[in-house]
Scaffold this motif. Structure first.
Motif, PDB file in Angstrom:
ATOM      1  N   ARG A   1       6.544  19.712 -31.607  1.00  0.00           N
ATOM      2  CA  ARG A   1       6.743  18.403 -30.978  1.00  0.00           C
ATOM      3  C   ARG A   1       5.461  17.891 -30.340  1.00  0.00           C
ATOM      4  N   MET A   2       4.740  18.784 -29.654  1.00  0.00           N
ATOM      5  CA  MET A   2       3.485  18.355 -29.019  1.00  0.00           C
ATOM      6  C   MET A   2       2.450  17.943 -30.062  1.00  0.00           C
ATOM      7  N   LEU A   3       2.348  18.703 -31.161  1.00  0.00           N
ATOM      8  CA  LEU A   3       1.406  18.343 -32.218  1.00  0.00           C
ATOM      9  C   LEU A   3       1.788  17.015 -32.865  1.00  0.00           C
ATOM     10  N   PHE A   4       3.076  16.819 -33.143  1.00  0.00           N
ATOM     11  CA  PHE A   4       3.545  15.559 -33.727  1.00  0.00           C
ATOM     12  C   PHE A   4       3.243  14.387 -32.809  1.00  0.00           C
ATOM     13  N   HIS A   5       3.498  14.571 -31.512  1.00  0.00           N
ATOM     14  CA  HIS A   5       3.243  13.499 -30.553  1.00  0.00           C
ATOM     15  C   HIS A   5       1.743  13.176 -30.491  1.00  0.00           C
ATOM     16  N   ALA A   6       0.903  14.190 -30.558  1.00  0.00           N
ATOM     17  CA  ALA A   6      -0.545  13.961 -30.522  1.00  0.00           C
ATOM     18  C   ALA A   6      -1.003  13.175 -31.742  1.00  0.00           C
ATOM     19  N   VAL A   7      -0.472  13.497 -32.907  1.00  0.00           N
ATOM     20  CA  VAL A   7      -0.869  12.810 -34.139  1.00  0.00           C
ATOM     21  C   VAL A   7      -0.349  11.372 -34.141  1.00  0.00           C
ATOM     22  N   VAL A   8       0.899  11.184 -33.763  1.00  0.00           N
ATOM     23  CA  VAL A   8       1.495   9.852 -33.800  1.00  0.00           C
ATOM     24  C   VAL A   8       0.861   8.935 -32.761  1.00  0.00           C
TER      25      VAL A   8
END
Length: 82
Positions: free
Chosen positions: A66-73
């Protein structure tokens, strides 16, 4: 008439002093609840890790994704905004 104006001014000062104290108390209670929640969540996570390691690993993996997805988005959204 001047006495009434002075009385209303003092009353206004009193009301705002009470409001200021109430705000400080509200902030202190809010901070205390935040700290209590953070400590209880950490204790809960430690107990889960000790009793059920696979569940703790699954939760940690989901949080990392979730943290990686949020960083990319969020980076992509800010790039398109400019």
């Amino acid at each position: 008439m001047e006495c009434l104006a002075q009385y209303l001014d003092d009353l206004e000062d009193l009301v705002f002093a009470i409001a200021l104290k109430a705000e400080r108390i509200r902030m202190a209670v809010s901070f205390f609840l935040f700290i209590a929640t953070a400590v209880s969540l950490q204790i809960f996570c430690i107990l889960i890790a000790l009793n059920h390691p696979p569940v703790a690993l699954a939760i940690a993996s989901l949080l990392a994704v979730r943290m990686l997805f949020h960083a990319v988005v969020s980076d992509a959204a800010s790039a398109y905004a400019n």
